[in-house]
Design an enzyme around this catalytic site. Sequence first.
Site, mmCIF file in Angstrom:
data_model
loop_
_atom_site.group_PDB
_atom_site.id
_atom_site.type_symbol
_atom_site.label_atom_id
_atom_site.label_comp_id
_atom_site.label_asym_id
_atom_site.label_seq_id
_atom_site.Cartn_x
_atom_site.Cartn_y
_atom_site.Cartn_z
ATOM 1 N N SER A 1 0.833 -1.193 0.000
ATOM 2 C CA SER A 1 0.000 0.000 0.000
ATOM 3 C C SER A 1 0.878 1.257 0.000
ATOM 4 O O SER A 1 1.761 1.389 -0.843
ATOM 5 C CB SER A 1 -0.972 -0.037 1.183
ATOM 6 O OG SER A 1 -2.028 0.865 0.996
ATOM 7 N N ASP B 1 -5.356 -3.667 -3.139
ATOM 8 C CA ASP B 1 -4.474 -3.363 -2.012
ATOM 9 C C ASP B 1 -3.971 -4.630 -1.318
ATOM 10 O O ASP B 1 -4.754 -5.464 -0.861
ATOM 11 C CB ASP B 1 -5.243 -2.493 -1.015
ATOM 12 C CG ASP B 1 -4.339 -1.844 0.020
ATOM 13 O OD1 ASP B 1 -3.300 -2.427 0.351
ATOM 14 O OD2 ASP B 1 -4.690 -0.760 0.497
#
Length: 743
Positions: free
Chosen positions: A77, A223
């Site tokens: 991320s 993600d």
Amino acid sequence: MTDKKLYATKCRIVQSLFVFVFCFGFALSITLPSFAQQKPRVALVLSGGGARGGAHIGVLRVLEREGIPIDLVVGVSYGALVGGLYAAGYSVDNVERIIVGTDWWEITNNSPNRRLSNLNRKPIADRQMLALRLDKLNLKLPYGVFAGQKIQHFLNQLTLGAIYRARNDFDRLSTPFRAIATDILSGEQVVIKNGSLGTAIRASISVPGVFAPISTEQTHLVDGGIVNNLPVDVALDAGADFVIAVDCATPLRTQKHEIEDIIDVIDQAVSFRIEEKKIANRKRAHVLITPDLKKFDGGDFNLSYTLIPIGEKEAEKHIDAIWKALQTLGISKRVEKSRPSILPDDFDFRTWVDIPSDIVIDRVRIEGLERYSQEVFTSRLEKFVNKPISFRKLENESGRFYATGLFQTVDYEVIYHENYTELVFQVLENPPSELKIGLHYDNDFGVSALTELAHQNAYGPVAEFYFRGLLGNLNFAEMDLIFRSSKRLGFLGQIQGWNQDRLYFQNGQRQDAYNEKRFRARLGMQVLFHSWGGFKVGYQVEHVRIRDADSSIGNASKDLPALWLSAGIDTRDDAFLTRHGIYFQTQAKWVHRTFSHKQVQTQLAYFASPHPQLSVGLWSHGGYMTQSAPIYEHFALGGAGHFSNAALRVVGLQRDELRVPRFVSAGISIWSHKKFWGAIPLSAVGIFYQGGLYNNPDQPNTRIHGFGIGGYISTTFLGPIRIDIVSTEKKDIEIYTAVGYAF
């Protein structure tokens, strides 16, 4: 044994040893981890955590300053963003400059590069509103609130040069790198270690529902924090001897008052699975750095750089423990304490790009096409073959594909095979129909409801259908059907109708109102010039009906058949708050029968940005109509001019305050672009002036000068908000207020 036999025996022994060592060494080499053919010693693991990940930069700065070697970066991320840029060769100061200099609200904007849309698509792109997709009348929600197209462009811009030099192998970057993503088809972790570095980072930061996933032929990547928000195990599996982990993730909520709404409930439920693996990986890290970020929210990306000092402060507490452990492993301090800067001193991320000029493409293909023909697109990409590649041309072509509205995302990567170099575009298709709805308020017409439907069945030779409608004090509907025989030439049919109450003024004083209804049908031809201009010509039948008018205007019900022509050039970067570009629009019609009159109306504007925070606009507007035209055909002037069928804007006047057959005006505006609040993506204040000569039948050659100051805010959901305080040299102050996109 003779000397000759002894010598031969020794030679055979040496040969055997050579063969053994060679074979053993080869077998050993292919089993070693792939960090440039050697086992890494120290790995740095950077967690997710949204904007809280800005603290990663501070940790990196301290580790580099203290000479701690980093042989591998594993990021997820926001940690993949910081770690990926560092792995690409940027210094810590470079990474900070990139993060600070980026307008994160702007690059999450879904709107395409306006300059790459044709004249039909530009108005549609200007009216973002709430956009939904239809597939055979079935509603299709988007994969994410944000398409992520501009973020992909930004990441490609920064990483294409590094991944070219590394030949798509993350182990050959300045620092070996791994990005963690989640395949939402299988729910499994994906460790990305080769391919496009920009795409790997983009996949790792794609929060589900917020950003559209990165789509390949076999996966949908989002993600990586969903499955592994502190991937210490990935670093250890890659062969790291020593792992420094930085955890900037938002902790679980433990107090009832911390869970206030449905978003908090969903976030907490998802976080339990993330937390379980993160706790296990925390224990496996040799050093764990946890900056104190309790007071900071993970969603404020434009302020993430303010957390850098907090990361530095926390990292400094662990330096002694890190060195003590590294010395026991025989790891010495790095001699070179900091990297040289890649970025120039006058770096501007909007224009600078790190890409060599010697990349030559041998083959081109496109992935992800299901609904549209492969040949239609690949024919446009042949211009890249056997020529040095240009990042600008790549981005423009990617932007043109995206600007068609046919794709939710458009990405590309350059793949280096053994014998050839390949350019691959990856697309995620949109259903061909798009439905937009929204609300608009201004003090000319109050609240209005907007709706728009657009349909395209292909790209190239196409049939396009557009419908838009406005319901409120100004009712308007339009339907266009365009049959395009080629990319440039099309034949169109158009039906329009509107109903509004026009205000009537005499000597500057409002007298009354009358009702105006118009119905128009058109047939014609359209020619487009690339993405910057075009013209239309044809024949129209128009019916005008005037009711409740006084004797000076008179009631009427007339047919006004006419030949018509319109031509335009539009290179503006934004229709509402333009920084740079040219706008030219002219419309003409020749009405015959009953009233034979001619009408021409022209607008010309030029915008420039002499400074990144300053824009200047110069514009002129004029109209000419022959004397035989009835008064309801005269140009209606005054008001804010937010709708195309309302009165034309004249600074300082009320809506419909003037009805003139001829006029000419010019003006200037100066806008200062500011960020007044961190949560507001774009704000500006400006001053403007307009002066003109108006041939009013009551007062010929009337000179009117208007001036004002304005404030502008662009919001994600409401659309643009603008407030202007205006006046003329002879009149009281007027206030124009508008919220939302207009037609």
